[in-house]
Scaffold this motif. Structure first.
Motif, PDB file in Angstrom:
ATOM      1  N   TYR A  51       0.822  -1.217   0.000  1.00 37.33           N
ATOM      2  CA  TYR A  51       0.000   0.000   0.000  1.00 37.33           C
ATOM      3  C   TYR A  51       0.852   1.262   0.000  1.00 37.33           C
ATOM      4  O   TYR A  51       1.828   1.379   0.735  1.00 37.33           O
ATOM      5  N   GLN A  52       0.439   2.183  -0.844  1.00 41.66           N
ATOM      6  CA  GLN A  52       1.006   3.532  -0.878  1.00 41.66           C
ATOM      7  C   GLN A  52      -0.012   4.428  -1.555  1.00 41.66           C
ATOM      8  O   GLN A  52      -0.603   4.053  -2.570  1.00 41.66           O
ATOM      9  N   ALA A  53      -0.242   5.607  -0.968  1.00 39.07           N
ATOM     10  CA  ALA A  53      -1.253   6.509  -1.507  1.00 39.07           C
ATOM     11  C   ALA A  53      -0.845   7.951  -1.252  1.00 39.07           C
ATOM     12  O   ALA A  53       0.058   8.222  -0.457  1.00 39.07           O
ATOM     13  N   GLY A  54      -1.505   8.891  -1.913  1.00 40.49           N
ATOM     14  CA  GLY A  54      -1.218  10.303  -1.691  1.00 40.49           C
ATOM     15  C   GLY A  54      -2.287  11.181  -2.302  1.00 40.49           C
ATOM     16  O   GLY A  54      -2.596  11.062  -3.498  1.00 40.49           O
ATOM     17  N   THR A  55      -2.857  12.079  -1.507  1.00 37.38           N
ATOM     18  CA  THR A  55      -3.937  12.946  -1.983  1.00 37.38           C
ATOM     19  C   THR A  55      -3.498  13.789  -3.174  1.00 37.38           C
ATOM     20  O   THR A  55      -4.251  13.968  -4.141  1.00 37.38           O
ATOM     21  N   LEU A  56      -2.293  14.326  -3.130  1.00 39.49           N
ATOM     22  CA  LEU A  56      -1.830  15.216  -4.194  1.00 39.49           C
ATOM     23  C   LEU A  56      -0.946  14.509  -5.223  1.00 39.49           C
ATOM     24  O   LEU A  56      -0.353  15.163  -6.075  1.00 39.49           O
ATOM     25  N   SER A  57      -0.854  13.191  -5.152  1.00 40.23           N
ATOM     26  CA  SER A  57      -0.064  12.465  -6.137  1.00 40.23           C
ATOM     27  C   SER A  57      -0.621  12.683  -7.543  1.00 40.23           C
ATOM     28  O   SER A  57      -1.837  12.624  -7.749  1.00 40.23           O
ATOM     29  N   GLY A  58       0.265  12.923  -8.507  1.00 43.47           N
ATOM     30  CA  GLY A  58      -0.182  13.200  -9.867  1.00 43.47           C
ATOM     31  C   GLY A  58      -0.848  14.553 -10.000  1.00 43.47           C
ATOM     32  O   GLY A  58      -1.642  14.776 -10.929  1.00 43.47           O
ATOM     33  N   ASN A  59      -0.513  15.480  -9.115  1.00 44.27           N
ATOM     34  CA  ASN A  59      -1.113  16.817  -9.138  1.00 44.27           C
ATOM     35  C   ASN A  59      -1.028  17.415 -10.544  1.00 44.27           C
ATOM     36  O   ASN A  59       0.031  17.421 -11.161  1.00 44.27           O
ATOM     37  N   PRO A  60      -2.138  17.944 -11.073  1.00 42.88           N
ATOM     38  CA  PRO A  60      -2.142  18.411 -12.468  1.00 42.88           C
ATOM     39  C   PRO A  60      -1.190  19.567 -12.746  1.00 42.88           C
ATOM     40  O   PRO A  60      -0.667  19.677 -13.857  1.00 42.88           O
ATOM     41  N   LEU A  61      -0.945  20.420 -11.763  1.00 49.01           N
ATOM     42  CA  LEU A  61       0.021  21.501 -11.978  1.00 49.01           C
ATOM     43  C   LEU A  61       1.429  20.935 -12.144  1.00 49.01           C
ATOM     44  O   LEU A  61       2.177  21.334 -13.044  1.00 49.01           O
ATOM     45  N   ALA A  62       1.791  20.005 -11.260  1.00 48.09           N
ATOM     46  CA  ALA A  62       3.113  19.396 -11.348  1.00 48.09           C
ATOM     47  C   ALA A  62       3.268  18.603 -12.638  1.00 48.09           C
ATOM     48  O   ALA A  62       4.333  18.618 -13.270  1.00 48.09           O
ATOM     49  N   MET A  63       2.214  17.901 -13.050  1.00 51.62           N
ATOM     50  CA  MET A  63       2.272  17.137 -14.294  1.00 51.62           C
ATOM     51  C   MET A  63       2.464  18.073 -15.489  1.00 51.62           C
ATOM     52  O   MET A  63       3.279  17.807 -16.381  1.00 51.62           O
ATOM     53  N   ALA A  64       1.740  19.171 -15.520  1.00 54.67           N
ATOM     54  CA  ALA A  64       1.846  20.116 -16.635  1.00 54.67           C
ATOM     55  C   ALA A  64       3.244  20.715 -16.718  1.00 54.67           C
ATOM     56  O   ALA A  64       3.839  20.800 -17.806  1.00 54.67           O
ATOM     57  N   ALA A  65       3.771  21.134 -15.558  1.00 60.87           N
ATOM     58  CA  ALA A  65       5.114  21.720 -15.544  1.00 60.87           C
ATOM     59  C   ALA A  65       6.165  20.691 -15.927  1.00 60.87           C
ATOM     60  O   ALA A  65       7.127  21.007 -16.656  1.00 60.87           O
ATOM     61  N   GLY A  66       6.003  19.460 -15.463  1.00 58.20           N
ATOM     62  CA  GLY A  66       6.957  18.413 -15.793  1.00 58.20           C
ATOM     63  C   GLY A  66       6.951  18.073 -17.270  1.00 58.20           C
ATOM     64  O   GLY A  66       8.011  17.878 -17.881  1.00 58.20           O
ATOM     65  N   ILE A  67       5.783  17.976 -17.854  1.00 62.82           N
ATOM     66  CA  ILE A  67       5.674  17.677 -19.283  1.00 62.82           C
ATOM     67  C   ILE A  67       6.399  18.727 -20.112  1.00 62.82           C
ATOM     68  O   ILE A  67       7.186  18.408 -21.017  1.00 62.82           O
ATOM     69  N   LYS A  68       6.143  19.990 -19.822  1.00 58.27           N
ATOM     70  CA  LYS A  68       6.779  21.060 -20.590  1.00 58.27           C
ATOM     71  C   LYS A  68       8.284  21.080 -20.361  1.00 58.27           C
ATOM     72  O   LYS A  68       9.074  21.289 -21.297  1.00 58.27           O
TER      73      LYS A  68
END
Length: 465
Positions: free
Chosen positions: A332-349
């Motif tokens: 088990y591993q979880a996180g409320t903010l995991s995959g946060n859309p702001l972080a994903m967008a910045a990472g992609i760019k």
């Protein structure tokens, strides 16, 4: 007594006009050696208040300037390769938010995708399409990764991959290396690097003895020390975790033979090999350190660059290992903010920009120019120095080389001299990591003019320390 004059902001390294004015806001113009300190009145006031509000006045220990002396510089804003403090002083920045700002602080392209995403929402707590996009980019680039799980910090990535290694192998012990830092989870705060080494702290209070006992420490670049631990703990070791280029004891480079030996030992012993690429990931090569060295671990941790300056972490590896992670498997591993859309967008760019032709060639060229210039200036002024770089990561020590492990740094490096140099470079308009035990970072934003400015600043600083 020399005089510090307030100047108009101009790109660091730009040729001075006839008036003799230079790029940083506060610059010394006279040649006297009793240099006037920086004007840091507002920084000092903010830090005095912060010490009553935050432990040590900071939210991460190495920011406190404990090992270099003086008050921390309080930032007001950053842009490209520069940072400004609250007193208006401008610096060429070689921290880059401790690595993430590889395409430049407040990069216009990254900011644009962040603004677009903010309009859609800053947090979902549900699946979003950008997670798939960034996951595919990571999987395509990183040799060891067939599946990936996004989290919110490098520490979270490392503690999760440790649990994964134990779950997959059904063993409890793990080998790390003295001076390597893998975040502040209990298991890793045993002979750790980074802020722990900077502050000269013993193994952290609050870590249970039973937890510490499951963490075995080897010497970096020493395969015999690893073999001895496997021999003494036969069938009990889940895996080996290391920085494939150390950035948390200063900058220490492994030999390829060392990394290859670890790969062979882990395979023979049925243990997993983990490269902690939170710092090196996408910084020293498009496919991370494992591509640079041509050695593939079983699992990998990442962070910093893949969030483009936002809080992020990730761990990944072979499909059969990653399918142990819930909900696909029992770990088990979880996180409320995991995959946060702001972080994903910045990472992609950010990864998109890094994938453009010439990006890593630029990083390697300017970083080599920087470190070679600093070391040449040190030697010209009679200082023992050793150092180097790989792509956009660099470091140096005030001692004779070689430095191959943390023990070498602790025994040889002149940390008092580094503290004087750090302060002198602040006065010259250059912001370096406030610790001998931290690597430095360049980015695509640094120009030849910035590097030349920094080398000349170092030459002046090294004359007077």
């Amino acid at each position: 007594m020399q005089v510090l004059q307030k100047q108009t902001a101009r790109p660091a390294g730009q040729r001075a006009q006839k008036s003799g004015r230079r790029a940083t806001v506060f610059r010394a113009q006279a040649v006297a050696t009793d240099r006037k300190p920086l004007v840091t009145t507002k920084s000092d006031e903010i830090m005095a208040e912060a010490r009553n509000l935050l432990p040590g006045g900071v939210n991460s220990p190495v920011r406190a300037f404990k090992s270099v002396g003086g008050n921390p510089i309080v930032f007001d804003r950053v842009k490209g390769p520069y940072c400004w403090d609250v007193d208006g002083n401008k610096y060429v920045d070689y921290i880059g938010s401790w690595g993430p700002a590889i395409v430049g602080a407040a990069n216009d392209e990254v900011n644009a995708v962040l603004r677009d995403q903010i309009e859609k929402g800053t947090s979902f707590g549900a699946p979003g399409p950008l997670e798939n996009v960034l996951a595919k980019m990571v999987i395509e680039r990183v040799p060891s990764v067939e599946m990936v799980r996004f989290v919110s910090s490098g520490t979270e990535a490392c503690l999760s991959v440790l649990r994964l290694m134990r779950a997959y192998t059904k063993r409890e012990k793990v080998i790390k290396f003295v001076g390597c830092y893998h975040g502040h989870a209990d298991s890793f705060l045993v002979k750790a690097g980074s802020g722990v080494a900077t502050l000269g702290l013993p193994d952290s209070p609050g870590v249970p003895a039973s937890t510490a006992a499951a963490t075995l420490n080897a010497t970096y670049n020493d395969l015999d020390s690893v073999r001895e631990l496997f021999k003494a703990n036969k069938g009990q070791i889940a895996g080996v975790i290391l920085e494939p280029v150390v950035g948390n004891s200063g900058f220490i480079v492994p030999t390829k033979e060392f990394l290859q030996g670890l790969r062979e030992i882990c395979t023979a012993e049925g243990a997993l090999l983990c490269f902690d690429e939170v710092m090196t990931g996408f910084r020293i090569a498009k496919g991370c350190a494992q591509e640079h060295w041509g050695i593939t671990p079983d699992v990998t941790t990442m962070g910093k660059v893949i969030g483009g300056g936002l809080p992020v972490g990730a761990y990944g590896g072979r499909r059969e290992i990653m399918e142990m992670v819930a909900p696909a498997g029992p770990m088990y591993q979880a996180g409320t903010l995991s995959g946060n859309p702001l972080a994903m967008a910045a990472g992609i760019k950010t990864l998109e920009i890094l994938g453009r032709p010439g990006a890593y060639e630029h990083l390697d060229r300017i970083t080599g120019k920087l470190i070679n210039g600093i070391m040449a200036a040190a030697k010209e002024n009679g200082h023992a120095v050793t150092g180097g770089h790989i792509s956009g990561m660099f470091g140096f020590f005030f001692c004779e080389g070689p430095v191959t492990c943390y023990e070498d740094v602790a025994d040889k490096a002149d940390t008092a001299k580094f503290a004087r140099f750090h302060r002198a470079m602040l006065e010259e308009g250059v912001y370096l990591a406030p610790s001998q035990f931290e690597a430095g970072f360049t980015g695509l934003q640094h120009t030849d003019a910035d590097i030349e400015f920094t080398i000349e600043a170092a030459r002046r600083a090294l004359k007077r320390i």
